[in-house]
Design a protein around this motif. Sequence first.
Motif, PDB file in Angstrom:
ATOM      1  N   GLU A  70      11.218  20.846  61.130  1.00  0.00           N
ATOM      2  CA  GLU A  70      12.698  21.262  62.112  1.00  0.00           C
ATOM      3  C   GLU A  70      12.155  21.938  62.757  1.00  0.00           C
TER       4      GLU A  70
ATOM      5  N   LEU B   2      13.912  21.397  67.304  1.00  0.00           N
ATOM      6  CA  LEU B   2      14.921  22.855  67.430  1.00  0.00           C
ATOM      7  C   LEU B   2      14.673  23.435  68.501  1.00  0.00           C
TER       8      LEU B   2
ATOM      9  N   TRP C 214      16.338  20.975  71.151  1.00  0.00           N
ATOM     10  CA  TRP C 214      17.129  21.444  70.930  1.00  0.00           C
ATOM     11  C   TRP C 214      17.654  23.081  72.284  1.00  0.00           C
TER      12      TRP C 214
ATOM     13  N   LEU D  67      18.080  26.506  58.567  1.00  0.00           N
ATOM     14  CA  LEU D  67      18.632  25.855  59.607  1.00  0.00           C
ATOM     15  C   LEU D  67      20.751  25.706  59.214  1.00  0.00           C
TER      16      LEU D  67
ATOM     17  N   VAL E 256      17.780  29.277  63.516  1.00  0.00           N
ATOM     18  CA  VAL E 256      18.179  28.886  64.838  1.00  0.00           C
ATOM     19  C   VAL E 256      18.077  30.401  66.140  1.00  0.00           C
TER      20      VAL E 256
END
Length: 196
Positions: free
Chosen positions: A84, A88, A91, A146, A160
């Motif tokens: 991820e 991530l 993002w 996550l 995050v």
Amino acid sequence: MAFTVPSPRPPIDADPARWYERELGWTTEPGPPVRLVTGLRFDVLELPAEAGRAVLRRVGAATGPVALAGRRMRLLVAAGSAEELPGLLDWLEWGGIALDLAALGDGGRMTAPPPPGWGGPGAPGAAVWLRAPLPGREVESSLPALRSAPWGDEGAPCLVRLVAAAAAECHRARLLSARARRPAAQQLFPQRFASS
């Protein structure tokens, strides 16, 4: 009259690999050094120790287990987190920026620090636990993940938030390092830095 009680010692036939397997259920590769296999029960975020210390100050106990090996800090996160990380970072708008932040996931290996309470200080730069995993607890449910409730464990820290802090601190450490090197360049090439 005061006296000092020595630290507990592991049994003579103690094997760190067996401790990790028996107490935590983690897969190991025998050593020396013993290595923990990543991607099965946990993944690892690896960053410079300087940035890692700042992350620990920012997010507190929400990091889960943390190891230090030389100048690198390793934050244990939920299995699957390494996959991820690139998305991530994109993002969070860190994509394309050189960060000294890496992830160890499926098929990776991490040098195992001595189990908590085993032995004294090792060789300089040897792996040590800053926040050790606790035997007898489901370690994986306390790792940054996550997904949070209702899909995951409601008390689990958020991946995050951890990645955002790690990216910011890695970038900050890089900028400070570049600033520290700049005066030497100015001394070597003063004509480049002279104001017009």
